[in-house]
Design a protein around this motif. Structure first.
Motif, PDB file in Angstrom:
ATOM      1  N   LYS A 131       0.670  -1.217   0.000  1.00 56.44           N
ATOM      2  CA  LYS A 131      -0.024   0.085  -0.048  1.00 56.44           C
ATOM      3  C   LYS A 131       0.861   1.295   0.144  1.00 56.44           C
ATOM      4  CE  LYS A 131      -3.921  -1.819   2.138  1.00 56.44           C
ATOM      5  NZ  LYS A 131      -4.981  -1.712   3.364  1.00 56.44           N
ATOM      6  N   GLU A 175     -10.600   3.803   1.650  1.00 57.41           N
ATOM      7  CA  GLU A 175      -9.234   4.375   2.389  1.00 57.41           C
ATOM      8  C   GLU A 175      -8.835   5.634   2.196  1.00 57.41           C
ATOM      9  OE1 GLU A 175      -6.134   1.664   3.574  1.00 57.41           O
ATOM     10  OE2 GLU A 175      -7.236  -0.151   2.854  1.00 57.41           O
ATOM     11  N   LYS A 226     -10.946   7.838   4.109  1.00 52.65           N
ATOM     12  CA  LYS A 226     -10.537   7.956   5.513  1.00 52.65           C
ATOM     13  C   LYS A 226      -9.702   8.893   5.820  1.00 52.65           C
ATOM     14  CE  LYS A 226     -12.424   3.295   6.628  1.00 52.65           C
ATOM     15  NZ  LYS A 226     -12.163   1.836   6.976  1.00 52.65           N
ATOM     16  N   THR A 227      -8.832   9.117   5.029  1.00 54.26           N
ATOM     17  CA  THR A 227      -7.417   9.810   5.009  1.00 54.26           C
ATOM     18  C   THR A 227      -7.710  11.473   4.614  1.00 54.26           C
ATOM     19  OG1 THR A 227      -6.578   9.333   3.110  1.00 54.26           O
ATOM     20  CG2 THR A 227      -5.857   7.865   4.709  1.00 54.26           C
TER      21      THR A 227
END
Length: 71
Positions: A16, A66, A69-70
């Motif tokens: 990732k 994701e 979320k960041t």
């Protein structure tokens, strides 16, 4: 600046990273605290700065959930 990253992993199925910036046809991705320079042609067309990506073999996938979320 980062190093050119070969899309081969040792001992893991995926990696990732987070897209940091673009330099022409290069995408700079932070992976495990280090920057890597990858060809923009490897990425899906919707790639943006801040996207969380998963590298699986020679395929790069944007992890939309994701990334949200960041943000």
């Amino acid at each position: 600046m980062g190093t050119n990253y070969q899309l081969k992993q040792k001992g893991s199925d995926f990696i990732k990273g987070i897209v940091e910036r673009f330099i022409g046809d290069i995408v700079v991705v932070e992976i495990n605290g280090k920057t890597r320079e990858l060809s923009k042609s490897l990425f899906p067309p919707e790639i943006e700065i801040g996207n969380v990506v998963e590298i699986v073999g020679n395929k790069i996938i944007v992890l939309k959930e994701e990334t949200e979320k960041t943000s």
